[in-house]
Design an enzyme around this catalytic site. Structure first.
Site, PDB file in Angstrom:
ATOM      1  N   GLY A 137      41.713  19.670   8.580  1.00  0.00           N
ATOM      2  CA  GLY A 137      42.768  19.090   7.946  1.00  0.00           C
ATOM      3  C   GLY A 137      43.325  20.268   7.120  1.00  0.00           C
ATOM      4  N   GLN A 142      47.957  24.301   0.038  1.00  0.00           N
ATOM      5  CA  GLN A 142      46.981  25.190   0.619  1.00  0.00           C
ATOM      6  C   GLN A 142      47.576  26.586   1.157  1.00  0.00           C
ATOM      7  OE1 GLN A 142      44.458  22.489   2.970  1.00  0.00           O
ATOM      8  NE2 GLN A 142      42.779  23.657   2.090  1.00  0.00           N
ATOM      9  N   HIS A 149      40.769  13.523   1.536  1.00  0.00           N
ATOM     10  CA  HIS A 149      40.655  14.815   1.145  1.00  0.00           C
ATOM     11  C   HIS A 149      42.083  15.478   0.803  1.00  0.00           C
ATOM     12  CE1 HIS A 149      38.443  18.882   1.024  1.00  0.00           C
ATOM     13  NE2 HIS A 149      39.711  19.286   1.364  1.00  0.00           N
ATOM     14  N   GLU A 150      42.586  15.511   2.102  1.00  0.00           N
ATOM     15  CA  GLU A 150      43.963  16.130   2.200  1.00  0.00           C
ATOM     16  C   GLU A 150      45.059  15.354   1.163  1.00  0.00           C
ATOM     17  OE1 GLU A 150      44.079  18.834   3.474  1.00  0.00           O
ATOM     18  OE2 GLU A 150      42.301  18.329   4.691  1.00  0.00           O
ATOM     19  N   CYS A 175      36.129  22.749   2.345  1.00  0.00           N
ATOM     20  CA  CYS A 175      37.538  22.850   2.210  1.00  0.00           C
ATOM     21  C   CYS A 175      37.804  24.182   2.757  1.00  0.00           C
ATOM     22  CB  CYS A 175      37.935  22.506   0.950  1.00  0.00           C
ATOM     23  SG  CYS A 175      39.967  22.723   0.586  1.00  0.00           S
ATOM     24  N   LEU A 176      39.073  24.522   3.622  1.00  0.00           N
ATOM     25  CA  LEU A 176      39.372  25.663   3.767  1.00  0.00           C
ATOM     26  C   LEU A 176      39.555  26.834   2.672  1.00  0.00           C
ATOM     27  CD1 LEU A 176      41.552  24.843   6.996  1.00  0.00           C
ATOM     28  CD2 LEU A 176      39.552  25.872   7.059  1.00  0.00           C
ATOM     29  N   HIS A 196      44.525  16.911  -2.196  1.00  0.00           N
ATOM     30  CA  HIS A 196      45.374  18.274  -2.543  1.00  0.00           C
ATOM     31  C   HIS A 196      46.827  17.916  -2.760  1.00  0.00           C
ATOM     32  CE1 HIS A 196      42.465  21.194  -0.986  1.00  0.00           C
ATOM     33  NE2 HIS A 196      42.283  20.733   0.083  1.00  0.00           N
TER      34      HIS A 196
HETATM   35 ZN    ZN Z   1      40.776  21.058   1.395  1.00  0.00          ZN
END
Ligand code: ZN
Length: 163
Positions: free
Chosen positions: A46, A51, A137-138, A95-96, A141
């Site tokens: 995701g 991000q 999660h997204e 998380c990226l 953000h």
């Molecule tokens: Zn994330």
């Protein structure tokens, strides 16, 4: 299409509240295509617009609850909101924007999201297990919330080595 740079924790964009999308134009479509390519290249499940430094309510989620890995597909969510949730799952999450870090986070096991597609049409989509976790999660953000704020605890380097 092009890949975009994924911001890491510490960048202000990751702690910012994102504004709704109001124009469903070519610029949005380019951003969505770039986000998808960026997600594919990162190997993540995701990605949220902040991000990549865009403070708008846009996320991409990989639907992984499919029979074959080749059947996985990406869901584009514009201005998403969770309208229903059920159950609970507790497990590791990463998380990226925090490479190599994982924490134990509890999330609903099933969620229903209402969103708009790239042309502004409303739709609803359900996700369970990893996809439900990913939706939550997204969407966090978009409020500037990282999973580390929700984690019961972070995994230790020893625990990470066992995987
Ligand atoms: Zn994330």
């Amino acid at each position: 299409m092009a890949t975009r740079k994924i911001l890491l924790k510490g960048e202000k964009a990751l702690n910012s509240h994102c504004r709704p999308v109001t124009e469903f134009n070519d610029r949005l479509h380019t951003l969505l295509d770039d986000m998808k390519e960026t997600l594919v290249q990162s190997g993540g499940v995701g990605l949220a617009a902040p991000q990549v430094g865009v403070l708008r309510r846009i996320v991409i989620v990989l639907e992984t609850n499919v029979e074959n890995e080749g059947d996985e597909y990406m869901i584009e969510l514009i201005n998403p909101e969770i309208i229903f949730e059920e159950g609970e799952q507790t497990g590791p999450e990463g998380c990226l924007s925090l490479p190599g870090k994982y924490g134990i986070v509890s999330r609903p096991d099933r969620v229903r999201v209402r969103a708009q597609d790239r042309n502004g049409n409303s739709f609803e989509v359900e996700g369970e297990h990893l996809t439900a976790r990913c939706f939550c999660h997204e969407l966090d953000h978009l409020e500037g919330v990282l999973f580390t704020e929700r984690a019961e605890r972070m995994l230790t380097p020893e625990e990470l080595e066992q995987d």
